[in-house]
Design a protein around this motif. Sequence first.
Motif, PDB file in Angstrom:
ATOM      1  N   LEU A 338      62.822  -5.033  81.940  1.00 22.70           N
ATOM      2  CA  LEU A 338      62.736  -4.249  80.716  1.00 22.70           C
ATOM      3  C   LEU A 338      61.582  -3.238  80.789  1.00 22.70           C
ATOM      4  O   LEU A 338      61.726  -2.073  80.370  1.00 22.70           O
ATOM      5  CB  LEU A 338      62.533  -5.182  79.519  1.00 22.70           C
ATOM      6  N   GLU A 339      60.440  -3.669  81.340  1.00 21.35           N
ATOM      7  CA  GLU A 339      59.274  -2.786  81.449  1.00 21.35           C
ATOM      8  C   GLU A 339      59.572  -1.610  82.365  1.00 21.35           C
ATOM      9  O   GLU A 339      59.145  -0.459  82.097  1.00 21.35           O
ATOM     10  CB  GLU A 339      58.080  -3.590  81.992  1.00 21.35           C
ATOM     11  N   LYS A 342      61.666   0.821  80.395  1.00 18.70           N
ATOM     12  CA  LYS A 342      60.816   1.499  79.400  1.00 18.70           C
ATOM     13  C   LYS A 342      60.048   2.659  80.055  1.00 18.70           C
ATOM     14  O   LYS A 342      59.896   3.736  79.471  1.00 18.70           O
ATOM     15  CB  LYS A 342      59.819   0.510  78.799  1.00 18.70           C
ATOM     16  N   LYS A 343      59.582   2.412  81.276  1.00 18.80           N
ATOM     17  CA  LYS A 343      58.848   3.439  82.023  1.00 18.80           C
ATOM     18  C   LYS A 343      59.759   4.626  82.322  1.00 18.80           C
ATOM     19  O   LYS A 343      59.359   5.792  82.174  1.00 18.80           O
ATOM     20  CB  LYS A 343      58.314   2.836  83.322  1.00 18.80           C
ATOM     21  N   ALA A 345      62.438   5.493  80.617  1.00 14.46           N
ATOM     22  CA  ALA A 345      62.734   6.162  79.346  1.00 14.46           C
ATOM     23  C   ALA A 345      61.613   7.126  78.959  1.00 14.46           C
ATOM     24  O   ALA A 345      61.864   8.246  78.471  1.00 14.46           O
ATOM     25  CB  ALA A 345      62.937   5.121  78.247  1.00 14.46           C
ATOM     26  N   LYS A 346      60.367   6.684  79.191  1.00 19.64           N
ATOM     27  CA  LYS A 346      59.214   7.516  78.850  1.00 19.64           C
ATOM     28  C   LYS A 346      59.154   8.740  79.755  1.00 19.64           C
ATOM     29  O   LYS A 346      58.912   9.869  79.290  1.00 19.64           O
ATOM     30  CB  LYS A 346      57.940   6.695  78.983  1.00 19.64           C
ATOM     31  N   ASP A 351      66.369   7.930  75.130  1.00 22.62           N
ATOM     32  CA  ASP A 351      66.398   6.787  74.221  1.00 22.62           C
ATOM     33  C   ASP A 351      66.430   5.486  75.028  1.00 22.62           C
ATOM     34  O   ASP A 351      67.233   5.351  75.960  1.00 22.62           O
ATOM     35  CB  ASP A 351      67.643   6.868  73.316  1.00 22.62           C
ATOM     36  N   LEU A 352      65.549   4.546  74.677  1.00 20.98           N
ATOM     37  CA  LEU A 352      65.449   3.297  75.443  1.00 20.98           C
ATOM     38  C   LEU A 352      66.749   2.513  75.436  1.00 20.98           C
ATOM     39  O   LEU A 352      67.194   2.032  76.490  1.00 20.98           O
ATOM     40  CB  LEU A 352      64.304   2.437  74.885  1.00 20.98           C
ATOM     41  N   ASN A 353      67.386   2.376  74.279  1.00 21.86           N
ATOM     42  CA  ASN A 353      68.612   1.572  74.173  1.00 21.86           C
ATOM     43  C   ASN A 353      69.743   2.154  75.016  1.00 21.86           C
ATOM     44  O   ASN A 353      70.506   1.426  75.651  1.00 21.86           O
ATOM     45  CB  ASN A 353      69.054   1.453  72.712  1.00 21.86           C
ATOM     46  N   ILE A 356      68.937   1.396  78.641  1.00 23.72           N
ATOM     47  CA  ILE A 356      69.188  -0.014  78.958  1.00 23.72           C
ATOM     48  C   ILE A 356      70.685  -0.220  79.227  1.00 23.72           C
ATOM     49  O   ILE A 356      71.076  -0.863  80.211  1.00 23.72           O
ATOM     50  CB  ILE A 356      68.730  -0.944  77.801  1.00 23.72           C
TER      51      ILE A 356
END
Length: 374
Positions: A338-339, A342-343, A345-346, A351-353, A356
Amino acid sequence: RSFFVRVFNQVNYSFYKETSTNDVIVGKDKYLYSINNIEQYYGLDTIRKDILIWRAIQLERITDSLKEMGIDLILVIAPSKSGYMPEYIPKGFDLKNMVNKSNYKIFTDNLKDKRVDLLDLTKWFQANKERTKYNLFSNTGIHWSQYGVSLSADTILKYSQSLKNRNMPRLVYDTILLSNKLQGQDEDIETSMNLLLNIKDVSMPYPKISFDNSLVTTKTKFLCIGDSYFWDFFTLDILKQGFGGGEFWYYFNEVHSMAYAKNKVKDVDKSKFLDEFKKNDIILLLANDANLYYLTRVISEIYNGIFPGRIDKEFEYAEREKKIDEIVEDIIKTPEWLESIKKQAKERRQDLNILIRDNARYVYETQQEQSKNK
């Protein structure tokens, strides 16, 4: 040799309360049951929940399509012995709370908000059990009694009258004979056990019925698709007198007519079944509540015939999305994974979702490709 086989079977039954017949078990007070019947009704042998949900959706679409052709489809769920009279089921089955997980429960729950004409006779028979005057099941058979069949036929005709807004034949009870000499399917399990001595039978009702057609102005023809619970509709001449002389398609495989009863007339031509449907006013789809494996197969075949090519694509899509959902859950439960997303996405300003799910889809497609190459 036959005599000695029967002696062996009798000793097994009389002294050990066991049978030499596959799937048969001796219950309390010598009531006989099908093991498979018990397991399916009580959710010990289940169809995947998502498949049952999908079949309910398919049945609604089938119903809507047939209505556009002027044909009504009625689904009749008949009561199984194990569901109607569990009080005689032998010890050893963990039935507590299991019925809520059964094929019957899940499937009928998913029909509640669907445009499907459902006659749930399991529910009706259970609700009226204490008020029923006669036995609906014998101690030595697996199918409902002829009296139960007659009650069901009466209910089907009244429901059809309301559905079609036309008068149907009225079922009339001329006489009801009570007898310990069982007829028809009332001792079918015992017969399969091949015993030397007869098991003492409970008294069973045998109705003599007729049909009053005095108010019928338009004949209604039924095509009946069902399992072995339908055979006594022949015995009581209901198919001819009450259901307009239509055909019975046994398990959607064999065509039987009122003239030939259990002798197969021909195989169902699955490439042309819709043409046969159009010759009838009502399609009656009947299954007992412990035989939904058969029912779900028939729904699938009918759907595939009416909507060719759609069944596989739609169900495969639903299956694919379900698998991707599971991978999404795995990602969320795995901190390192997940981390990492997130990286991403940034860095990508996404969008994170969405990212994913994109990752989950990539994992799914990679797994599918690897599976093909094995």
